[in-house]
Design a protein around this motif. Sequence first.
Motif, PDB file in Angstrom:
ATOM      1  N   ALA A  22      -1.181  -6.650  -3.838  1.00  0.00           N
ATOM      2  CA  ALA A  22      -1.881  -7.630  -4.678  1.00  0.00           C
ATOM      3  C   ALA A  22      -2.850  -8.529  -3.925  1.00  0.00           C
ATOM      4  CB  ALA A  22      -0.843  -8.487  -5.410  1.00  0.00           C
ATOM      5  N   SER A  23      -2.867  -8.498  -2.583  1.00  0.00           N
ATOM      6  CA  SER A  23      -3.691  -9.468  -1.865  1.00  0.00           C
ATOM      7  C   SER A  23      -4.978  -8.882  -1.310  1.00  0.00           C
ATOM      8  CB  SER A  23      -2.885 -10.078  -0.713  1.00  0.00           C
ATOM      9  OG  SER A  23      -2.473  -9.055   0.181  1.00  0.00           O
ATOM     10  N   GLY A  24      -5.212  -7.581  -1.465  1.00  0.00           N
ATOM     11  CA  GLY A  24      -6.472  -6.986  -1.018  1.00  0.00           C
ATOM     12  C   GLY A  24      -7.552  -7.182  -2.068  1.00  0.00           C
ATOM     13  N   GLY A  57      -5.821  -1.670   6.078  1.00  0.00           N
ATOM     14  CA  GLY A  57      -5.013  -1.813   4.853  1.00  0.00           C
ATOM     15  C   GLY A  57      -4.317  -3.154   4.747  1.00  0.00           C
ATOM     16  N   HIS A  58      -4.701  -4.113   5.574  1.00  0.00           N
ATOM     17  CA  HIS A  58      -4.049  -5.435   5.541  1.00  0.00           C
ATOM     18  C   HIS A  58      -5.102  -6.542   5.536  1.00  0.00           C
ATOM     19  CE1 HIS A  58      -0.051  -3.743   6.071  1.00  0.00           C
ATOM     20  NE2 HIS A  58      -0.562  -2.974   7.029  1.00  0.00           N
ATOM     21  N   VAL A  59      -6.069  -6.407   4.653  1.00  0.00           N
ATOM     22  CA  VAL A  59      -7.135  -7.399   4.562  1.00  0.00           C
ATOM     23  C   VAL A  59      -6.906  -8.267   3.335  1.00  0.00           C
ATOM     24  CG1 VAL A  59      -9.607  -7.671   4.095  1.00  0.00           C
ATOM     25  CG2 VAL A  59      -8.837  -5.970   5.754  1.00  0.00           C
ATOM     26  N   TRP A 116     -15.020   4.610   4.399  1.00  0.00           N
ATOM     27  CA  TRP A 116     -14.595   5.233   5.669  1.00  0.00           C
ATOM     28  C   TRP A 116     -13.955   6.589   5.415  1.00  0.00           C
ATOM     29  CZ3 TRP A 116      -9.521   6.365   6.371  1.00  0.00           C
ATOM     30  CH2 TRP A 116      -8.552   5.586   5.731  1.00  0.00           C
ATOM     31  N   LYS A 117     -13.350   6.774   4.219  1.00  0.00           N
ATOM     32  CA  LYS A 117     -12.768   8.091   3.919  1.00  0.00           C
ATOM     33  C   LYS A 117     -13.883   9.133   3.779  1.00  0.00           C
ATOM     34  CE  LYS A 117      -8.897   5.782   1.693  1.00  0.00           C
ATOM     35  NZ  LYS A 117      -8.270   5.360   0.437  1.00  0.00           N
ATOM     36  N   VAL A 118     -14.981   8.751   3.135  1.00  0.00           N
ATOM     37  CA  VAL A 118     -16.133   9.664   3.011  1.00  0.00           C
ATOM     38  C   VAL A 118     -16.728   9.941   4.391  1.00  0.00           C
ATOM     39  CG1 VAL A 118     -18.505   9.832   2.155  1.00  0.00           C
ATOM     40  CG2 VAL A 118     -16.682   9.047   0.630  1.00  0.00           C
ATOM     41  N   ALA A 165       2.920  -8.227  -1.695  1.00  0.00           N
ATOM     42  CA  ALA A 165       2.089  -8.184  -0.476  1.00  0.00           C
ATOM     43  C   ALA A 165       2.978  -8.582   0.689  1.00  0.00           C
ATOM     44  CB  ALA A 165       0.884  -9.116  -0.600  1.00  0.00           C
ATOM     45  N   GLY A 166       2.388  -8.628   1.885  1.00  0.00           N
ATOM     46  CA  GLY A 166       3.149  -8.968   3.083  1.00  0.00           C
ATOM     47  C   GLY A 166       3.487 -10.456   3.142  1.00  0.00           C
ATOM     48  N   PRO A 167       4.364 -10.828   4.116  1.00  0.00           N
ATOM     49  CA  PRO A 167       4.835 -12.222   4.206  1.00  0.00           C
ATOM     50  C   PRO A 167       3.696 -13.231   4.343  1.00  0.00           C
ATOM     51  CG  PRO A 167       6.074 -10.795   5.698  1.00  0.00           C
ATOM     52  CD  PRO A 167       4.986  -9.944   5.118  1.00  0.00           C
ATOM     53  N   SER A 168       2.624 -12.886   5.052  1.00  0.00           N
ATOM     54  CA  SER A 168       1.557 -13.868   5.283  1.00  0.00           C
ATOM     55  C   SER A 168       0.689 -14.095   4.050  1.00  0.00           C
ATOM     56  CB  SER A 168       0.676 -13.426   6.452  1.00  0.00           C
ATOM     57  OG  SER A 168       0.054 -12.203   6.122  1.00  0.00           O
ATOM     58  N   ASN A 169       0.901 -13.309   3.003  1.00  0.00           N
ATOM     59  CA  ASN A 169       0.067 -13.457   1.802  1.00  0.00           C
ATOM     60  C   ASN A 169       0.824 -14.021   0.601  1.00  0.00           C
ATOM     61  OD1 ASN A 169      -2.635 -12.717   2.455  1.00  0.00           O
ATOM     62  ND2 ASN A 169      -1.893 -10.627   2.821  1.00  0.00           N
ATOM     63  N   GLN A 170       2.060 -14.506   0.812  1.00  0.00           N
ATOM     64  CA  GLN A 170       2.853 -14.991  -0.321  1.00  0.00           C
ATOM     65  C   GLN A 170       2.231 -16.261  -0.944  1.00  0.00           C
ATOM     66  OE1 GLN A 170       5.990 -13.105  -1.279  1.00  0.00           O
ATOM     67  NE2 GLN A 170       4.493 -11.802  -0.260  1.00  0.00           N
ATOM     68  N   THR A 214       7.647  -9.772  -1.316  1.00  0.00           N
ATOM     69  CA  THR A 214       7.225  -8.914  -0.213  1.00  0.00           C
ATOM     70  C   THR A 214       7.598  -7.458  -0.487  1.00  0.00           C
ATOM     71  OG1 THR A 214       9.329  -9.447   0.842  1.00  0.00           O
ATOM     72  CG2 THR A 214       7.397 -10.676   1.587  1.00  0.00           C
ATOM     73  N   TYR A 215       6.888  -6.528   0.172  1.00  0.00           N
ATOM     74  CA  TYR A 215       7.265  -5.121   0.094  1.00  0.00           C
ATOM     75  C   TYR A 215       8.393  -4.838   1.089  1.00  0.00           C
ATOM     76  CZ  TYR A 215       3.274  -5.115   3.466  1.00  0.00           C
ATOM     77  OH  TYR A 215       2.393  -5.405   4.471  1.00  0.00           O
ATOM     78  N   GLY A 216       8.939  -3.619   1.031  1.00  0.00           N
ATOM     79  CA  GLY A 216      10.020  -3.241   1.950  1.00  0.00           C
ATOM     80  C   GLY A 216      11.359  -3.148   1.244  1.00  0.00           C
TER      81      GLY A 216
HETATM   82  N1  LIG Z   1      -8.953   5.107  -7.568  1.00  0.00           N
HETATM   83  C1  LIG Z   1      -9.855   4.161  -7.561  1.00  0.00           C
HETATM   84  O1  LIG Z   1     -10.629   4.004  -8.512  1.00  0.00           O
HETATM   85  C2  LIG Z   1      -9.969   3.217  -6.369  1.00  0.00           C
HETATM   86  C3  LIG Z   1     -10.893   2.178  -6.394  1.00  0.00           C
HETATM   87  C4  LIG Z   1     -10.916   1.285  -5.324  1.00  0.00           C
HETATM   88  C5  LIG Z   1     -10.044   1.443  -4.241  1.00  0.00           C
HETATM   89  N2  LIG Z   1      -9.192   2.510  -4.236  1.00  0.00           N
HETATM   90  C6  LIG Z   1      -8.229   2.676  -3.111  1.00  0.00           C
HETATM   91  O2  LIG Z   1      -7.159   1.781  -3.382  1.00  0.00           O
HETATM   92  C7  LIG Z   1      -6.599   1.295  -2.159  1.00  0.00           C
HETATM   93  C8  LIG Z   1      -6.582  -0.213  -2.170  1.00  0.00           C
HETATM   94  O3  LIG Z   1      -7.883  -0.715  -2.216  1.00  0.00           O
HETATM   95  P1  LIG Z   1      -8.193  -2.229  -1.784  1.00  0.00           P
HETATM   96  O4  LIG Z   1      -9.642  -2.294  -1.565  1.00  0.00           O
HETATM   97  O5  LIG Z   1      -7.583  -3.210  -2.700  1.00  0.00           O
HETATM   98  O6  LIG Z   1      -7.406  -2.276  -0.376  1.00  0.00           O
HETATM   99  P2  LIG Z   1      -7.201  -3.431   0.636  1.00  0.00           P
HETATM  100  O7  LIG Z   1      -8.211  -4.499   0.335  1.00  0.00           O
HETATM  101  O8  LIG Z   1      -7.152  -2.810   1.965  1.00  0.00           O
HETATM  102  O9  LIG Z   1      -5.745  -4.039   0.242  1.00  0.00           O
HETATM  103  C9  LIG Z   1      -4.574  -3.418   0.572  1.00  0.00           C
HETATM  104  C10 LIG Z   1      -3.408  -4.271   0.036  1.00  0.00           C
HETATM  105  O10 LIG Z   1      -2.205  -3.545   0.157  1.00  0.00           O
HETATM  106  C11 LIG Z   1      -1.196  -4.411   0.697  1.00  0.00           C
HETATM  107  N3  LIG Z   1      -0.227  -3.586   1.380  1.00  0.00           N
HETATM  108  C12 LIG Z   1      -0.281  -3.028   2.618  1.00  0.00           C
HETATM  109  N4  LIG Z   1       0.835  -2.301   2.849  1.00  0.00           N
HETATM  110  C13 LIG Z   1       1.591  -2.394   1.712  1.00  0.00           C
HETATM  111  C14 LIG Z   1       2.851  -1.871   1.312  1.00  0.00           C
HETATM  112  N5  LIG Z   1       3.576  -1.077   2.109  1.00  0.00           N
HETATM  113  N6  LIG Z   1       3.299  -2.164   0.072  1.00  0.00           N
HETATM  114  C15 LIG Z   1       2.609  -2.938  -0.775  1.00  0.00           C
HETATM  115  N7  LIG Z   1       1.405  -3.491  -0.452  1.00  0.00           N
HETATM  116  C16 LIG Z   1       0.918  -3.198   0.776  1.00  0.00           C
HETATM  117  C17 LIG Z   1      -1.905  -5.374   1.595  1.00  0.00           C
HETATM  118  O11 LIG Z   1      -1.151  -6.561   1.734  1.00  0.00           O
HETATM  119  P3  LIG Z   1      -0.795  -7.191   3.215  1.00  0.00           P
HETATM  120  O12 LIG Z   1      -2.121  -7.378   3.924  1.00  0.00           O
HETATM  121  O13 LIG Z   1      -0.133  -8.472   2.893  1.00  0.00           O
HETATM  122  O14 LIG Z   1       0.081  -6.164   3.916  1.00  0.00           O
HETATM  123  C18 LIG Z   1      -3.193  -5.592   0.741  1.00  0.00           C
HETATM  124  O15 LIG Z   1      -2.892  -6.520  -0.277  1.00  0.00           O
HETATM  125  C19 LIG Z   1      -7.450   1.926  -1.048  1.00  0.00           C
HETATM  126  O16 LIG Z   1      -6.776   3.100  -0.600  1.00  0.00           O
HETATM  127  C20 LIG Z   1      -8.747   2.306  -1.741  1.00  0.00           C
HETATM  128  O17 LIG Z   1      -9.429   3.364  -1.111  1.00  0.00           O
HETATM  129  C21 LIG Z   1      -9.105   3.385  -5.272  1.00  0.00           C
END
Ligand SMILES: NC(=O)c1ccc[n+]([C@@H]2O[C@H](COP(=O)([O-])OP(=O)(O)OC[C@H]3O[C@@H](n4cnc5c(N)ncnc54)[C@H](OP(=O)(O)O)[C@@H]3O)[C@@H](O)[C@H]2O)c1
Length: 301
Positions: free
Chosen positions: A146-148, A290-292, A44-46, A169-174, A186-188
């Motif tokens: 850690a939960s994405g 960002g919360h998947v 989506w960024k691209v 991660a957030g509270p729902s992912n502990q 949790t974060y925060g």
């Molecule tokens: N540089 C690289 O090589 C590379 C490669 C792949 C991806 N990326 C980037 O890396 C990022 C993460 O990728 P992803 O695919 O893993 O994302 P994702 O699946 O959207 O996961 C995001 C994670 O961040 C957590 N989160 C949300 N807000 C947070 C906060 N304030 N503090 C700590 N954790 C928080 C979420 O947990 P909750 O749902 O519980 O809030 C979820 O575990 C994206 O921006 C992506 O574009 C970079």
Amino acid sequence: MKAVRFTRYGGPEVLELVDIDTPHAGPGQIRIAVRAAGVNGLEWKVRQGLLREVRPLRLPAGVGGDAAGIVDEVGDGVTDVRAGDAVFGSGAETYAEHAVLTSWAPKPDRVSFEEAAGFATPLETALRVLDEAGVRSGHTVLVNGASGGVGSAAVQFAVDRGAIVIGVAGPSNQDYLASLGAAPTTYGPGLVARIRALAPAGVDAAVDIAGSGIIPELIELTGDPDRVVSISDFSAPEHGARVSTGFGRDKTRALREGARLATAGRFTLPVARTFPLAQAGAAQAANATGHVRGRVIVTVP
Ligand SMILES: NC(=O)c1ccc[n+]([C@@H]2O[C@H](COP(=O)([O-])OP(=O)(O)OC[C@H]3O[C@@H](n4cnc5c(N)ncnc54)[C@H](OP(=O)(O)O)[C@@H]3O)[C@@H](O)[C@H]2O)c1
């Protein structure tokens, strides 16, 4: 064949399902009949044009990089798979009925096409970032976000290495993080104190997946900016820490490692939601929250 494409930068609405010529596998490549494609934040960024300076596109452009499906064409020099094999991997323009992959691994029988479709980028990114942070057996490693997709893979690879893992991660992912083998928090506000309570002997390495602006805290916890690697906080170098990027890297080693762990029942990446090809924009919007937990997946009929 049907494929998702866009002719101008913009929001999810610029994605269209159109008829295009079916691509062919070049030397060292395979083509698959796509069963499902994984959705990554980069896409989506691209599409939005946020990376047009660093990764200019020729429009119209296809979408997607990760997928799983059935091999239906094998390029010259490829000897490890045949037409009819089920694989997952990484290539280009995978939100489509057929796609060319440049790296792949056999899909473990116990893993669905939908789940395996999300594997490639999380596996490669997680393995790379743990290697760059020097994580090894006996280390205590902190995974922020850690939960994405990438975070779930980083936790499971680190556990497989024999590290003690703290997952943020957030509270729902502990409970989910605990099920992967991490000590969850949790974060925060109060994060540093919570982590110190979980790791009284200290944190050996920290990998920042979420990019939530806590590089100084991660350096405070590890005591050394060399032990902090981010994949998404581009301010990290201002603090002496590193940013890891994966453009152009071969994913084969990571895919095989992931397949090995998944076959043994020690790697999983939950499918948070699925969307049909025609709703690819909604799938990207779901990822962009960002919360998947795990991965959003686009399915191909
Ligand atoms: N540089 C690289 O090589 C590379 C490669 C792949 C991806 N990326 C980037 O890396 C990022 C993460 O990728 P992803 O695919 O893993 O994302 P994702 O699946 O959207 O996961 C995001 C994670 O961040 C957590 N989160 C949300 N807000 C947070 C906060 N304030 N503090 C700590 N954790 C928080 C979420 O947990 P909750 O749902 O519980 O809030 C979820 O575990 C994206 O921006 C992506 O574009 C970079």
